[in-house]
Design a protein around this motif. Structure first.
Motif, PDB file in Angstrom:
ATOM      1  N   LEU A  96     -40.452  -1.141 -12.159  1.00 23.07           N
ATOM      2  CA  LEU A  96     -41.254  -0.345 -11.085  1.00 23.07           C
ATOM      3  C   LEU A  96     -41.285  -1.044  -9.685  1.00 23.07           C
ATOM      4  O   LEU A  96     -41.998  -1.772  -9.619  1.00 23.07           O
ATOM      5  CB  LEU A  96     -42.599   0.012 -11.729  1.00 23.07           C
ATOM      6  CG  LEU A  96     -43.467   1.395 -11.101  1.00 23.07           C
ATOM      7  CD1 LEU A  96     -42.757   2.525 -10.967  1.00 23.07           C
ATOM      8  CD2 LEU A  96     -44.734   1.294 -11.921  1.00 23.07           C
ATOM      9  N   TYR A  97     -40.948  -0.088  -8.917  1.00 23.81           N
ATOM     10  CA  TYR A  97     -40.783  -0.834  -7.216  1.00 23.81           C
ATOM     11  C   TYR A  97     -41.800   0.015  -6.641  1.00 23.81           C
ATOM     12  O   TYR A  97     -41.807   1.065  -6.569  1.00 23.81           O
ATOM     13  CB  TYR A  97     -39.232  -0.464  -6.899  1.00 23.81           C
ATOM     14  CG  TYR A  97     -38.283  -1.120  -7.826  1.00 23.81           C
ATOM     15  CD1 TYR A  97     -37.783  -2.307  -7.549  1.00 23.81           C
ATOM     16  CD2 TYR A  97     -37.323  -0.250  -8.692  1.00 23.81           C
ATOM     17  CE1 TYR A  97     -36.762  -2.887  -8.466  1.00 23.81           C
ATOM     18  CE2 TYR A  97     -36.625  -0.597  -9.465  1.00 23.81           C
ATOM     19  CZ  TYR A  97     -36.262  -2.231  -9.383  1.00 23.81           C
ATOM     20  OH  TYR A  97     -35.316  -2.753 -10.152  1.00 23.81           O
ATOM     21  N   ARG A  98     -42.483  -1.032  -5.823  1.00 19.42           N
ATOM     22  CA  ARG A  98     -43.684  -0.395  -4.983  1.00 19.42           C
ATOM     23  C   ARG A  98     -42.939  -0.162  -3.826  1.00 19.42           C
ATOM     24  O   ARG A  98     -42.426  -0.809  -3.052  1.00 19.42           O
ATOM     25  CB  ARG A  98     -44.705  -1.369  -4.986  1.00 19.42           C
ATOM     26  CG  ARG A  98     -46.001  -0.534  -4.424  1.00 19.42           C
ATOM     27  CD  ARG A  98     -47.187  -1.415  -4.357  1.00 19.42           C
ATOM     28  NE  ARG A  98     -47.386  -2.211  -5.654  1.00 19.42           N
ATOM     29  CZ  ARG A  98     -48.279  -1.276  -6.580  1.00 19.42           C
ATOM     30  NH1 ARG A  98     -48.829  -0.326  -6.464  1.00 19.42           N
ATOM     31  NH2 ARG A  98     -48.699  -2.120  -7.770  1.00 19.42           N
ATOM     32  N   LEU A  99     -43.393   0.953  -3.217  1.00 22.83           N
ATOM     33  CA  LEU A  99     -43.062   1.603  -1.565  1.00 22.83           C
ATOM     34  C   LEU A  99     -44.230   1.748  -0.855  1.00 22.83           C
ATOM     35  O   LEU A  99     -45.292   2.812  -1.523  1.00 22.83           O
ATOM     36  CB  LEU A  99     -42.211   2.789  -1.668  1.00 22.83           C
ATOM     37  CG  LEU A  99     -41.755   3.265  -0.397  1.00 22.83           C
ATOM     38  CD1 LEU A  99     -40.171   4.016  -0.631  1.00 22.83           C
ATOM     39  CD2 LEU A  99     -42.477   4.181   0.310  1.00 22.83           C
ATOM     40  N   PHE A 100     -44.467   1.314   0.257  1.00 17.88           N
ATOM     41  CA  PHE A 100     -45.664   1.561   1.198  1.00 17.88           C
ATOM     42  C   PHE A 100     -45.129   2.372   2.161  1.00 17.88           C
ATOM     43  O   PHE A 100     -44.306   2.085   2.932  1.00 17.88           O
ATOM     44  CB  PHE A 100     -46.247   0.127   1.770  1.00 17.88           C
ATOM     45  CG  PHE A 100     -46.986  -0.723   0.467  1.00 17.88           C
ATOM     46  CD1 PHE A 100     -48.224  -0.297   0.101  1.00 17.88           C
ATOM     47  CD2 PHE A 100     -46.285  -1.692  -0.008  1.00 17.88           C
ATOM     48  CE1 PHE A 100     -48.870  -1.110  -0.848  1.00 17.88           C
ATOM     49  CE2 PHE A 100     -46.879  -2.579  -0.962  1.00 17.88           C
ATOM     50  CZ  PHE A 100     -48.139  -2.158  -1.256  1.00 17.88           C
ATOM     51  N   ALA A 101     -45.899   3.561   2.428  1.00 17.57           N
ATOM     52  CA  ALA A 101     -45.491   4.590   3.404  1.00 17.57           C
ATOM     53  C   ALA A 101     -46.759   4.925   4.117  1.00 17.57           C
ATOM     54  O   ALA A 101     -47.958   4.609   3.848  1.00 17.57           O
ATOM     55  CB  ALA A 101     -44.921   5.874   2.718  1.00 17.57           C
ATOM     56  N   ALA A 102     -46.514   5.452   5.305  1.00 19.27           N
ATOM     57  CA  ALA A 102     -47.683   6.126   6.242  1.00 19.27           C
ATOM     58  C   ALA A 102     -47.420   7.198   6.724  1.00 19.27           C
ATOM     59  O   ALA A 102     -46.435   7.720   7.129  1.00 19.27           O
ATOM     60  CB  ALA A 102     -48.090   4.799   7.271  1.00 19.27           C
ATOM     61  N   PRO A 103     -48.620   8.081   7.141  1.00 25.37           N
ATOM     62  CA  PRO A 103     -48.384   9.329   7.564  1.00 25.37           C
ATOM     63  C   PRO A 103     -47.794   9.257   9.038  1.00 25.37           C
ATOM     64  O   PRO A 103     -47.826   8.072  10.039  1.00 25.37           O
ATOM     65  CB  PRO A 103     -49.897   9.749   7.882  1.00 25.37           C
ATOM     66  CG  PRO A 103     -50.768   9.173   6.982  1.00 25.37           C
ATOM     67  CD  PRO A 103     -49.977   7.565   6.861  1.00 25.37           C
TER      68      PRO A 103
END
Length: 307
Positions: A96-103
């Motif tokens: 399971l790969y974690r991805l951090f995104a932002a508005p």
């Protein structure tokens, strides 16, 4: 007169005391504190608790089992995993790969060149904007999945299916520091290509490539002898070095624990491979005296240490 006075006293001293006049041993006479006398009351000895060995943790409910398995399978971004602004994850099925995104920022998920997109499914398609677009042409044609959250504090999952594999991601929206892009390296494909070209080492002969686990992360310093990949067959661990290892000085391999203590492990060198007859969570390769180069190896999902 004297005998009359002494007679009753003598009678009283000689007469036996009644049961009511002598309090029992366990009565309040022992428990009461005499005033002005430093006598401590008796205390019963405490029973010593029986020694119990440390028990292995087992989930007490299916929910705990799911949480533990998910945490163990999750791979986080790491500093040494970036090439420029792209986080490169080593692909392993079931990770399971974690991805951090932002508005107001778009994060690019790039698939392998030539990989055909099947479907994209997300748990939350209302507050996450998700689309796809191609780049390149011919053999270099590549599919990109573009994701963007509408606000901070959101978490959902994303499943991407292709003609080659399935990707599982956890999407997290943050206020700052979003990931610009992420993609994967494919150690199993690289090993398969070496096998077809007749250049693969025979250290894992007889074991199909899909039976090997390449889910290891390499970090730390970047000397010339830094390993190319690490994998295991469920019984042995193989550390693959660049081709020129045989003509250079080979670094010793140490296993490390939670406290960072290291111990030399038995291994044998076979060409440009180290073969360790066991599995391990974290290890270090060290070489040098004045300026020691240290390369760290960790099995993905290991909670003992980071690379």
């Amino acid at each position: 007169m004297k005998s009359l006075i002494l007679f009753p006293v003598l009678v009283m001293a000689a007469s036996p005391l009644s049961a009511e006049a002598v309090p029992p041993v366990n009565a309040t006479v022992l428990s009461a504190k005499p005033s002005g006398v430093g006598v401590s009351r008796p205390v019963a000895p405490k029973a010593r608790a029986a020694w119990r060995g440390k028990r292995a943790w087992h989930p007490s409910s299916p929910v705990q089992a799911v949480v533990a398995a998910t945490r163990s399978a999750t791979q986080e971004p790491a500093k040494d995993g970036f090439i420029n602004a792209v986080q490169i994850y080593p692909y392993s099925e079931g990770t399971l790969y974690r991805l951090f995104a932002a508005p107001e920022h778009v994060t690019d998920i790039a698939l392998q060149p030539g990989e055909l997109l099947g479907a994209v499914a997300a748990g939350d398609t209302v507050r996450w904007v998700i689309g796809d677009t191609p780049s390149g042409s011919g053999e270099t044609k590549r599919t990109h999945i573009l994701v963007k959250p509408v606000r901070v504090g959101l978490t959902t999952n994303l499943v991407i299916t292709t003609d080659r594999r399935v990707y599982h991601l956890t999407l997290v929206s943050t206020a700052r520091s979003p990931m610009i892009a992420l993609s994967w390296s494919y150690p199993a494909d690289q090993m398969l290509a070496l096998t077809r070209n007749g250049a693969a080492a025979t250290v894992a002969s007889g074991i199909p490539v899909d039976g090997l686990n390449f889910n290891y992360r390499i970090g730390g310093d970047k000397p010339a002898w830094r390993p190319v990949r690490v994998f295991d067959d469920g019984r042995q661990t193989f550390v693959e070095f660049p081709a020129d290892l045989a003509v250079g000085e080979a670094p010793p391999l140490f296993l490390t624990d939670k406290q960072g203590d290291a111990q030399l492990v038995n291994y044998r060198q076979k060409g440009r491979y180290y073969v360790v007859d066991r599995l391990f969570e974290t290890a270090e390769l060290r070489l040098g005296t004045k300026r020691q180069a240290i390369v760290r190896i960790a099995r993905a999902g290991s909670r003992k240490g980071r690379v």
